[in-house]
Design a protein around this motif. Structure first.
Motif, PDB file in Angstrom:
ATOM      1  N   SER A 116      22.778  52.863   8.684  1.00 22.47           N
ATOM      2  CA  SER A 116      21.348  52.688   8.454  1.00 22.47           C
ATOM      3  C   SER A 116      21.064  53.165   7.031  1.00 22.47           C
ATOM      4  O   SER A 116      21.149  54.361   6.745  1.00 22.47           O
ATOM      5  N   LEU A 117      20.725  52.208   6.140  1.00 20.33           N
ATOM      6  CA  LEU A 117      20.739  52.485   4.706  1.00 20.33           C
ATOM      7  C   LEU A 117      19.377  52.258   4.064  1.00 20.33           C
ATOM      8  O   LEU A 117      18.623  51.356   4.472  1.00 20.33           O
ATOM      9  N   ASP A 118      19.092  53.058   3.050  1.00 25.53           N
ATOM     10  CA  ASP A 118      17.883  52.796   2.271  1.00 25.53           C
ATOM     11  C   ASP A 118      18.109  51.568   1.397  1.00 25.53           C
ATOM     12  O   ASP A 118      19.227  51.061   1.259  1.00 25.53           O
ATOM     13  N   LYS A 119      17.042  51.074   0.811  1.00 25.91           N
ATOM     14  CA  LYS A 119      17.064  49.803   0.082  1.00 25.91           C
ATOM     15  C   LYS A 119      18.075  49.813  -1.066  1.00 25.91           C
ATOM     16  O   LYS A 119      18.867  48.873  -1.236  1.00 25.91           O
ATOM     17  N   ASP A 120      18.088  50.865  -1.868  1.00 24.76           N
ATOM     18  CA  ASP A 120      18.978  50.909  -3.036  1.00 24.76           C
ATOM     19  C   ASP A 120      20.443  50.937  -2.615  1.00 24.76           C
ATOM     20  O   ASP A 120      21.274  50.222  -3.198  1.00 24.76           O
ATOM     21  N   THR A 121      20.783  51.759  -1.634  1.00 31.00           N
ATOM     22  CA  THR A 121      22.168  51.845  -1.185  1.00 31.00           C
ATOM     23  C   THR A 121      22.633  50.512  -0.600  1.00 31.00           C
ATOM     24  O   THR A 121      23.754  50.068  -0.853  1.00 31.00           O
ATOM     25  N   TYR A 122      21.768  49.873   0.184  1.00 28.85           N
ATOM     26  CA  TYR A 122      22.126  48.595   0.803  1.00 28.85           C
ATOM     27  C   TYR A 122      22.416  47.531  -0.260  1.00 28.85           C
ATOM     28  O   TYR A 122      23.417  46.796  -0.168  1.00 28.85           O
ATOM     29  N   GLU A 123      21.573  47.439  -1.260  1.00 31.12           N
ATOM     30  CA  GLU A 123      21.771  46.425  -2.298  1.00 31.12           C
ATOM     31  C   GLU A 123      23.030  46.695  -3.114  1.00 31.12           C
ATOM     32  O   GLU A 123      23.705  45.772  -3.558  1.00 31.12           O
ATOM     33  N   GLN A 124      23.360  47.945  -3.302  1.00 22.30           N
ATOM     34  CA  GLN A 124      24.564  48.291  -4.058  1.00 22.30           C
ATOM     35  C   GLN A 124      25.830  48.056  -3.241  1.00 22.30           C
ATOM     36  O   GLN A 124      26.873  47.694  -3.776  1.00 22.30           O
ATOM     37  N   LEU A 125      25.740  48.244  -1.912  1.00 24.82           N
ATOM     38  CA  LEU A 125      26.917  48.160  -1.055  1.00 24.82           C
ATOM     39  C   LEU A 125      27.516  46.761  -1.018  1.00 24.82           C
ATOM     40  O   LEU A 125      28.740  46.598  -1.128  1.00 24.82           O
ATOM     41  N   GLY A 126      26.704  45.747  -0.810  1.00 24.26           N
ATOM     42  CA  GLY A 126      27.218  44.383  -0.827  1.00 24.26           C
ATOM     43  C   GLY A 126      27.696  43.844   0.502  1.00 24.26           C
ATOM     44  O   GLY A 126      28.281  42.764   0.559  1.00 24.26           O
ATOM     45  N   LEU A 127      27.473  44.561   1.590  1.00 20.73           N
ATOM     46  CA  LEU A 127      27.797  44.057   2.918  1.00 20.73           C
ATOM     47  C   LEU A 127      26.533  43.504   3.574  1.00 20.73           C
ATOM     48  O   LEU A 127      25.449  44.043   3.395  1.00 20.73           O
ATOM     49  N   GLU A 128      26.715  42.436   4.352  1.00 24.74           N
ATOM     50  CA  GLU A 128      25.565  41.797   4.966  1.00 24.74           C
ATOM     51  C   GLU A 128      25.016  42.653   6.111  1.00 24.74           C
ATOM     52  O   GLU A 128      25.763  43.174   6.940  1.00 24.74           O
ATOM     53  N   GLY A 129      23.710  42.796   6.142  1.00 20.76           N
ATOM     54  CA  GLY A 129      23.058  43.546   7.205  1.00 20.76           C
ATOM     55  C   GLY A 129      21.743  42.899   7.583  1.00 20.76           C
ATOM     56  O   GLY A 129      21.404  41.806   7.118  1.00 20.76           O
ATOM     57  N   LYS A 130      20.980  43.586   8.417  1.00 21.66           N
ATOM     58  CA  LYS A 130      19.685  43.086   8.866  1.00 21.66           C
ATOM     59  C   LYS A 130      18.602  44.090   8.498  1.00 21.66           C
ATOM     60  O   LYS A 130      18.842  45.297   8.520  1.00 21.66           O
ATOM     61  N   PRO A 131      17.411  43.584   8.174  1.00 21.91           N
ATOM     62  CA  PRO A 131      16.304  44.521   7.919  1.00 21.91           C
ATOM     63  C   PRO A 131      16.036  45.375   9.157  1.00 21.91           C
ATOM     64  O   PRO A 131      16.112  44.906  10.288  1.00 21.91           O
ATOM     65  N   SER A 132      15.741  46.625   8.929  1.00 20.74           N
ATOM     66  CA  SER A 132      15.391  47.500  10.040  1.00 20.74           C
ATOM     67  C   SER A 132      14.178  46.955  10.776  1.00 20.74           C
ATOM     68  O   SER A 132      13.263  46.377  10.169  1.00 20.74           O
ATOM     69  N   LEU A 133      14.165  47.134  12.076  1.00 17.92           N
ATOM     70  CA  LEU A 133      13.026  46.672  12.873  1.00 17.92           C
ATOM     71  C   LEU A 133      11.782  47.492  12.601  1.00 17.92           C
ATOM     72  O   LEU A 133      10.677  47.105  12.976  1.00 17.92           O
ATOM     73  N   TYR A 134      11.948  48.643  11.928  1.00 22.72           N
ATOM     74  CA  TYR A 134      10.837  49.574  11.795  1.00 22.72           C
ATOM     75  C   TYR A 134      10.451  49.796  10.343  1.00 22.72           C
ATOM     76  O   TYR A 134      10.054  50.890   9.949  1.00 22.72           O
ATOM     77  N   ASN A 135      10.553  48.735   9.536  1.00 21.97           N
ATOM     78  CA  ASN A 135      10.054  48.798   8.173  1.00 21.97           C
ATOM     79  C   ASN A 135       8.525  48.707   8.179  1.00 21.97           C
ATOM     80  O   ASN A 135       7.909  48.317   9.178  1.00 21.97           O
ATOM     81  N   HIS A 136       7.939  49.050   7.053  1.00 15.96           N
ATOM     82  CA  HIS A 136       6.499  48.900   6.904  1.00 15.96           C
ATOM     83  C   HIS A 136       6.223  47.528   6.293  1.00 15.96           C
ATOM     84  O   HIS A 136       6.887  46.548   6.634  1.00 15.96           O
ATOM     85  N   ARG A 137       5.283  47.426   5.423  1.00 18.56           N
ATOM     86  CA  ARG A 137       4.963  46.115   4.842  1.00 18.56           C
ATOM     87  C   ARG A 137       6.119  45.579   4.008  1.00 18.56           C
ATOM     88  O   ARG A 137       6.353  44.389   3.958  1.00 18.56           O
ATOM     89  N   LYS A 138       6.830  46.461   3.346  1.00 18.96           N
ATOM     90  CA  LYS A 138       7.990  46.068   2.556  1.00 18.96           C
ATOM     91  C   LYS A 138       9.257  46.522   3.272  1.00 18.96           C
ATOM     92  O   LYS A 138       9.276  47.561   3.936  1.00 18.96           O
ATOM     93  N   VAL A 139      10.317  45.744   3.114  1.00 23.54           N
ATOM     94  CA  VAL A 139      11.600  46.102   3.716  1.00 23.54           C
ATOM     95  C   VAL A 139      12.225  47.226   2.898  1.00 23.54           C
ATOM     96  O   VAL A 139      12.613  47.032   1.739  1.00 23.54           O
ATOM     97  N   MET A 140      12.329  48.404   3.504  1.00 27.54           N
ATOM     98  CA  MET A 140      12.854  49.571   2.811  1.00 27.54           C
ATOM     99  C   MET A 140      14.180  50.057   3.387  1.00 27.54           C
ATOM    100  O   MET A 140      14.856  50.873   2.776  1.00 27.54           O
ATOM    101  N   ARG A 141      14.558  49.557   4.558  1.00 27.29           N
ATOM    102  CA  ARG A 141      15.821  49.966   5.175  1.00 27.29           C
ATOM    103  C   ARG A 141      16.516  48.745   5.759  1.00 27.29           C
ATOM    104  O   ARG A 141      15.880  47.782   6.200  1.00 27.29           O
TER     105      ARG A 141
END
Length: 360
Positions: A116-141
């Motif tokens: 379960s990754l924050d936005k910056d770590t996810y973008e740097q990692l490069g593995l495909e994932g899904k937006p968290s079900l519990y984001n707010h207006r913007k996808v942050m996890r």
């Protein structure tokens, strides 16, 4: 009253009734799907001493390891994959990382690596994932799931090299972990050898046993799950159970304080009750053993008609039941409770907050 106080966070409690002897009963499966548990407590009315067989189960609950600065990519190494990860019964959970603020990692007993990754770590990692079900207006996890038992994820394959590259070089993430394995044999020797280059300690669950005197206790009847006539409601019972666990007085009168709490009706006074609490990384396999022993408590006639077992999940686990995503708003609660009756009927209560999928 403040507008924020008027709006309480949503929570959900589900209830069901069954019998342990019913071939369709799913009590064992339900326990096994709740992987990461930090506290269990059981209450036995009209009992002052922990029964010998239950004490044996409690004293043999699996130990676990706290390892410092452990790299996530190590779980992909062949010796880890073959010795632990690909065998049912291996658990790993990042320690003291907050699900609403930090990156959180877990390895489930069926071999899934959950990140379960924050936005910056996810973008740097490069593995495909899904937006968290519990984001707010913007996808942050985002949540990334890697099946470590996949046939394509073996050393030498392109898929393996890609995942290893992402976890070892793009984001060489490391953190403290709680590790445990239910596999029998010389697992302690093996896991110690694999952790030899890291700082780690072997931990045993903490056990606390209390005998409560003259306890006001709700009267429960197995046929009355919703408390329509003979028993208190589910919410009232769970609230009372929480008060007992926290050593809160349950017999206040209305004249004592501005805020009071009274044991729900109908109730009776039991001369003594045994409350046992165990904290640590507690495996579902051990919980099923304890639940089985609690059922056998009624093999001989007892003064009480029921016993209760409550299991609390880690508030910062990335999952609750199975692979269902777990989030955190205010309490991070995810727990379940069994009320076991002397006729082998049981009630099962499941509770989650607003950042969780509905319990199964």
């Amino acid at each position: 009253m403040s507008q924020h106080l008027e709006k309480c966070a949503r929570s959900l409690i589900t209830c069901e009734k069954s019998n342990f002897m019913n071939e369709k009963s799913r009590h064992e499966m339900h326990v096994s799907r709740h992987s990461f548990n930090y506290k269990i407590s059981f209450l036995i009315p009209e009992c002052g001493v922990l029964p010998a067989e239950m004490e044996k189960v409690i004293r043999n609950i699996s130990s676990y390891y706290l390892v410092r600065d452990f790299p996530v990519h190590k779980f992909l190494e062949e010796k880890w994959l073959e010795t632990f990860v690909k065998r049912d019964g291996f658990y790993a959970l990042s320690y003291k990382h907050r699900i609403d603020e930090d990156n959180v990692v877990a390895v489930l007993p069926r071999g899934q690596l959950i990140l379960s990754l924050d936005k910056d770590t996810y973008e740097q990692l490069g593995l495909e994932g899904k937006p968290s079900l519990y984001n707010h207006r913007k996808v942050m996890r985002h949540v990334v799931t890697v099946n470590l038992t996949d046939e394509t994820l073996v050393p030498g394959t392109k898929h393996y090299q890609k995942v290893l590259l992402c976890l070892k070089e793009r984001v060489p993430y490391k953190c403290d972990f709680l590790l445990s394995s239910y596999n029998p044999g010389d697992k302690d020797v093996t896991i110690c050898s694999l952790l030899s280059q890291y700082t780690y300690e072997k931990c045993s669950p903490t056990v606390c046993i209390r005998t409560l005197k003259n306890l006001l206790c709700p009267s429960l009847h197995p046929e009355d799950l919703q408390g329509k006539s003979l028993s208190c409601t589910t919410d009232q019972f769970l609230e009372w159970l929480g008060a007992v666990n926290l050593n809160i007085c349950c017999d206040n009168s209305a004249a004592d304080f501005l805020s009071t709490y009274v044991c729900p009706e109908p109730h009776l006074t039991v001369s003594k009750a045994l409350l046992c609490t165990v904290t640590g990384l507690i495996l579902p396999e051990d919980i099923n053993r304890l639940l089985k022993e609690l059922r056998h408590y009624f093999d001989e006639p007892k003064f009480t008609a029921w016993v209760s077992l409550t299991v609390h999940g880690f508030v910062d686990s990335p999952v609750s039941w199975g692979v269902a995503e777990h989030g955190f708003l205010k309490g991070g609660e995810n727990f379940y409770n069994f009320v076991c009756f002397n006729n082998q009927d049981y009630w099962l209560h499941n509770a989650v907050g607003s950042k969780d999928a509905c319990p199964p």
